[in-house]
Scaffold this motif. Structure first.
Motif, PDB file in Angstrom:
ATOM      1  N   ILE A   1       0.886  -1.258   0.017  1.00 33.57           N
ATOM      2  CA  ILE A   1       0.039   0.063  -0.102  1.00 33.57           C
ATOM      3  C   ILE A   1       0.630   1.220   0.183  1.00 33.57           C
ATOM      4  O   ILE A   1       0.442   2.218  -0.585  1.00 33.57           O
ATOM      5  N   SER A   2       1.929   1.514   0.833  1.00 36.13           N
ATOM      6  CA  SER A   2       2.733   2.364   0.819  1.00 36.13           C
ATOM      7  C   SER A   2       3.279   2.687  -0.539  1.00 36.13           C
ATOM      8  O   SER A   2       3.504   3.812  -0.669  1.00 36.13           O
ATOM      9  N   LYS A   3       3.758   1.737  -1.560  1.00 43.21           N
ATOM     10  CA  LYS A   3       4.271   1.589  -2.675  1.00 43.21           C
ATOM     11  C   LYS A   3       3.230   2.731  -3.766  1.00 43.21           C
ATOM     12  O   LYS A   3       3.690   3.325  -4.432  1.00 43.21           O
ATOM     13  N   ILE A   4       2.090   1.866  -3.324  1.00 39.34           N
ATOM     14  CA  ILE A   4       1.020   2.650  -4.339  1.00 39.34           C
ATOM     15  C   ILE A   4       0.707   4.090  -3.985  1.00 39.34           C
ATOM     16  O   ILE A   4       0.390   4.761  -4.806  1.00 39.34           O
TER      17      ILE A   4
ATOM     18  N   VAL B   1       6.201   7.669   0.316  1.00 41.32           N
ATOM     19  CA  VAL B   1       5.223   7.543   1.047  1.00 41.32           C
ATOM     20  C   VAL B   1       5.480   6.263   1.900  1.00 41.32           C
ATOM     21  O   VAL B   1       5.784   5.043   1.348  1.00 41.32           O
ATOM     22  N   HIS B   2       5.315   6.242   3.339  1.00 39.03           N
ATOM     23  CA  HIS B   2       5.160   4.915   3.992  1.00 39.03           C
ATOM     24  C   HIS B   2       3.887   5.204   5.037  1.00 39.03           C
ATOM     25  O   HIS B   2       4.132   6.002   5.967  1.00 39.03           O
ATOM     26  N   ALA B   3       3.005   4.137   4.738  1.00 32.85           N
ATOM     27  CA  ALA B   3       1.847   4.025   5.829  1.00 32.85           C
ATOM     28  C   ALA B   3       2.258   3.468   7.008  1.00 32.85           C
ATOM     29  O   ALA B   3       2.996   2.392   6.980  1.00 32.85           O
ATOM     30  N   VAL B   4       1.901   3.815   8.249  1.00 35.01           N
ATOM     31  CA  VAL B   4       2.212   3.275   9.571  1.00 35.01           C
ATOM     32  C   VAL B   4       1.065   2.872  10.126  1.00 35.01           C
ATOM     33  O   VAL B   4      -0.011   3.805  10.249  1.00 35.01           O
TER      34      VAL B   4
ATOM     35  N   ALA C   1      13.337  26.277  -2.913  1.00 36.60           N
ATOM     36  CA  ALA C   1      12.733  25.329  -3.753  1.00 36.60           C
ATOM     37  C   ALA C   1      13.668  24.340  -4.253  1.00 36.60           C
ATOM     38  O   ALA C   1      14.923  24.465  -4.416  1.00 36.60           O
ATOM     39  N   GLY C   2      13.182  23.137  -4.536  1.00 32.79           N
ATOM     40  CA  GLY C   2      13.766  21.999  -4.854  1.00 32.79           C
ATOM     41  C   GLY C   2      14.111  21.142  -3.340  1.00 32.79           C
ATOM     42  O   GLY C   2      14.626  19.991  -3.626  1.00 32.79           O
ATOM     43  N   ASP C   3      14.069  21.607  -2.285  1.00 29.89           N
ATOM     44  CA  ASP C   3      14.194  20.934  -1.135  1.00 29.89           C
ATOM     45  C   ASP C   3      13.281  19.671  -1.043  1.00 29.89           C
ATOM     46  O   ASP C   3      12.290  19.938  -1.558  1.00 29.89           O
ATOM     47  N   ARG C   4      13.912  18.474  -0.565  1.00 26.85           N
ATOM     48  CA  ARG C   4      13.037  17.609  -0.298  1.00 26.85           C
ATOM     49  C   ARG C   4      12.708  17.556   1.225  1.00 26.85           C
ATOM     50  O   ARG C   4      13.769  17.390   2.018  1.00 26.85           O
ATOM     51  N   VAL C   5      11.595  17.525   1.616  1.00 27.72           N
ATOM     52  CA  VAL C   5      11.155  17.663   3.009  1.00 27.72           C
ATOM     53  C   VAL C   5      10.355  16.294   3.477  1.00 27.72           C
ATOM     54  O   VAL C   5       9.799  15.771   2.733  1.00 27.72           O
ATOM     55  N   ILE C   6      10.964  15.808   4.614  1.00 27.76           N
ATOM     56  CA  ILE C   6      10.422  14.576   5.302  1.00 27.76           C
ATOM     57  C   ILE C   6       9.379  14.997   6.324  1.00 27.76           C
ATOM     58  O   ILE C   6       9.803  15.749   7.341  1.00 27.76           O
ATOM     59  N   LEU C   7       8.257  14.665   6.164  1.00 26.60           N
ATOM     60  CA  LEU C   7       7.033  15.062   7.263  1.00 26.60           C
ATOM     61  C   LEU C   7       6.563  13.823   7.855  1.00 26.60           C
ATOM     62  O   LEU C   7       6.484  12.529   7.322  1.00 26.60           O
ATOM     63  N   PHE C   8       5.873  13.851   8.995  1.00 20.93           N
ATOM     64  CA  PHE C   8       4.993  13.035   9.515  1.00 20.93           C
ATOM     65  C   PHE C   8       3.578  13.483   9.461  1.00 20.93           C
ATOM     66  O   PHE C   8       3.485  14.509  10.211  1.00 20.93           O
ATOM     67  N   ALA C   9       2.498  12.821   9.090  1.00 13.59           N
ATOM     68  CA  ALA C   9       1.192  13.506   9.000  1.00 13.59           C
ATOM     69  C   ALA C   9       0.241  12.278   9.510  1.00 13.59           C
ATOM     70  O   ALA C   9       0.076  11.250   8.869  1.00 13.59           O
ATOM     71  N   LEU C  10      -0.742  12.858  10.243  1.00 13.35           N
ATOM     72  CA  LEU C  10      -2.108  11.939  10.491  1.00 13.35           C
ATOM     73  C   LEU C  10      -2.583  11.564   9.432  1.00 13.35           C
ATOM     74  O   LEU C  10      -2.720  12.658   8.538  1.00 13.35           O
ATOM     75  N   ALA C  11      -3.402  10.748   9.171  1.00 12.88           N
ATOM     76  CA  ALA C  11      -4.206  10.214   8.066  1.00 12.88           C
ATOM     77  C   ALA C  11      -4.907  11.516   7.566  1.00 12.88           C
ATOM     78  O   ALA C  11      -5.249  11.796   6.391  1.00 12.88           O
TER      79      ALA C  11
ATOM     80  N   ILE D   1       6.063  11.001   4.935  1.00  8.55           N
ATOM     81  CA  ILE D   1       6.021  11.538   3.440  1.00  8.55           C
ATOM     82  C   ILE D   1       7.393  12.049   3.188  1.00  8.55           C
ATOM     83  O   ILE D   1       7.907  13.173   4.011  1.00  8.55           O
ATOM     84  N   GLU D   2       7.820  12.079   1.897  1.00  7.26           N
ATOM     85  CA  GLU D   2       8.898  12.845   1.531  1.00  7.26           C
ATOM     86  C   GLU D   2       8.436  13.560   0.426  1.00  7.26           C
ATOM     87  O   GLU D   2       7.993  13.157  -0.747  1.00  7.26           O
ATOM     88  N   ALA D   3       8.545  14.829   0.281  1.00 18.85           N
ATOM     89  CA  ALA D   3       7.914  15.644  -0.671  1.00 18.85           C
ATOM     90  C   ALA D   3       8.934  16.677  -1.272  1.00 18.85           C
ATOM     91  O   ALA D   3       9.568  17.246  -0.244  1.00 18.85           O
ATOM     92  N   GLU D   4       8.816  17.131  -2.423  1.00 20.61           N
ATOM     93  CA  GLU D   4       9.822  18.260  -2.889  1.00 20.61           C
ATOM     94  C   GLU D   4       8.820  19.345  -2.994  1.00 20.61           C
ATOM     95  O   GLU D   4       8.033  19.656  -3.537  1.00 20.61           O
TER      96      GLU D   4
END
Length: 458
Positions: free
Chosen positions: A359-362, A374-377, A431-441, A385-388
């Motif tokens: 599911i995380s891959k999809i 994305v990695h679901a926990v 701009a261009g940074d890759r930001v790693i976040l943790f977010a509730l669903a 989440i890793e976002a640019e």
């Protein structure tokens, strides 16, 4: 987003549940009337009984209007043909297929899934994905979950805070004062089955599971600070010689010269077959629930037992027996999302959920904006989440202290020019940074918007 899912088994059901909960338009196809009826009754999705690769069935399911098709039936060939039909007849933009047979995935045939041949945008191999997750957990004993972001330079690990954990009852704000050069941020805490994003004044308590984003160079130091100093496994017993067990054993032989593995396989023909594939790995034919077989595998002297059979109960019980016989650490493959708490109560140190990995891959390809990982926990309760960051993002050019992140979201790290930057109030995202976040669903959609345009959207 309109998504057609072929296959209503455990993986298909899990994907449908996740996507429908986010108000996506989901249709599920399966040849089993019972599975289709069950998914209709429990989820807000449409269900059709039929063959997932047949044009008439895909047409009834609305493939001509679909943004994505996800083919996760039990059969590789059905999944591949479903994607081909979706491309050729319905022009579906994104096509995802689960492919298990390793023959299709050999590098020699890498061009097979190109648009000119079998137009599949994302190929998911559960054996490879789960096998790599198992190897990643082995590489970091003491972590109950691990996921890599930013080309492997940033990790998110889940660490259990035990009674002797040195940092329990300490406000998170003070961790920075106690360890000023520690490149790690606590982004989530699971306490008594409740998952939340902590504030600076929150404390970790004994029994908490802490999700920590950390610079790769400081993973071992972080684990030590949390009271975990388990060493790398040099003697490994693998229960189950199926595709995943074989993959893990082969990888251990290829990558870890100092580690020796033994595989226990119930089926005699399979045991003989895989034994011929190995150079140094010993294969024992028998049941992982047979105490004599476990003793023959020297499980009492093993650093780790990894239970990878296709039966959750066997995996749980073999881990419990191994622990009782003296094995230092155990890990189990668990498909049923109800079993992890039981496994933890029985002293099993870590587990891997194949459905969660798939599911995380999809989800990486469902998320809008520049989402790179994305990695679901916790069975989808939250996501790493890793976002640019784009030029148009409201995050760019402002100190983090001036950005009003939604409640339930926390930045764990920023990756810029191959450097890991830990967040503080003065750091500005470029701009261009890759930001790693943790977010509730329930905050994921807001995160997507952050990395698309501006705060005006929410």
């Amino acid at each position: 987003m309109k998504v057609v899912i072929c296959g209503a088994g455990q993986v298909g059901y899990g994907i449908a549940r996740h996507l429908s909960s986010e108000q996506n338009d989901v249709t599920v196809i399966d040849s089993s009337p019972a599975l289709v009826s069950a998914i209709r009754d429990t989820l807000d999705v449409r269900g059709y009984v039929g063959h997932g690769a047949h044009p008439d069935v895909l047409a009834r399911a609305g493939a001509d209007e679909a943004d994505m098709i996800v083919a996760v039936t039990l059969y590789d060939e059905v999944n591949m043909v479903a994607c081909q039909v979706a491309h050729s007849l319905f022009n579906v933009p994104t096509k995802v297929a689960r492919v298990r047979a390793q023959s299709y995935l050999e590098k020699h045939w890498a061009n097979l899934f190109s648009r000119e041949h079998l137009p599949i945008d994302v190929v998911i191999s559960p054996e490879v994905e789960v096998g790599e997750m198992v190897l990643s957990r082995m590489a970091m004993p003491g972590a109950e979950d691990t996921v890599r972001f930013a080309d492997g330079e940033v990790l998110m690990i889940a660490v259990l805070c035990e009674e002797e954990c040195p940092v329990v009852d300490t406000p998170l704000r003070q961790l920075t004062e106690l360890f000023p050069d520690l490149q790690a941020v606590v982004v989530g805490i699971r306490r008594n089955s409740r998952l939340f994003v902590p504030h600076a004044e929150d404390q970790m308590l004994a029994g908490d599971l802490a999700y920590v984003v950390v610079d790769r160079q400081q993973v071992w130091r972080t684990l030590n600070i949390f009271g975990h100093d388990e060493g790398l496994a040099n003697r490994v017993v693998i229960a189950g010689g199926g595709n995943i067990g074989r993959y893990v054993a082969m990888a251990i032989e290829a990558r870890r010269a100092r580690t020796r593995a033994k595989v226990i396989e119930l089926d005699r023909d399979r045991a003989i077959k895989i034994a011929n594939d190995f150079k140094d790995t010993i294969v024992l034919q028998g049941s992982a629930l047979d105490q004599d077989i476990l003793k023959e595998a020297d499980v009492r002297d093993a650093d780790t037992l990894i239970a990878l059979t296709n039966n959750d109960q066997v995996n749980i019980l073999s881990c419990a027996m191994a622990k009782r016989l003296g094995c230092t650490r155990t890990m189990a493959l668990l498909n049923d999302s109800h079993y992890p708490d039981l496994a933890h109560d029985l002293g099993i140190d870590a587990y891997v959920n194949p459905r969660s990995v798939t599911i995380s891959k999809i989800l990486q390809h469902v998320r809008r904006g520049r989402i790179r990982g994305v990695h679901a926990v916790e069975d989808g309760a939250a996501e790493g989440i890793e976002a640019e960051a784009l030029e148009t993002s409201p995050l760019v050019g402002r100190p983090l202290r001036s950005v009003e992140f939604p409640e339930g979201v926390r930045v764990g790290a920023i990756y810029r020019d191959k450097q890991v930057i830990m967040p503080n109030g003065d750091v500005q995202i470029e701009a261009g940074d890759r930001v790693i976040l943790f977010a509730l669903a329930d905050r994921v959609k807001q995160v997507e918007m952050l990395f698309r345009v501006s705060f005006e959207f929410f």
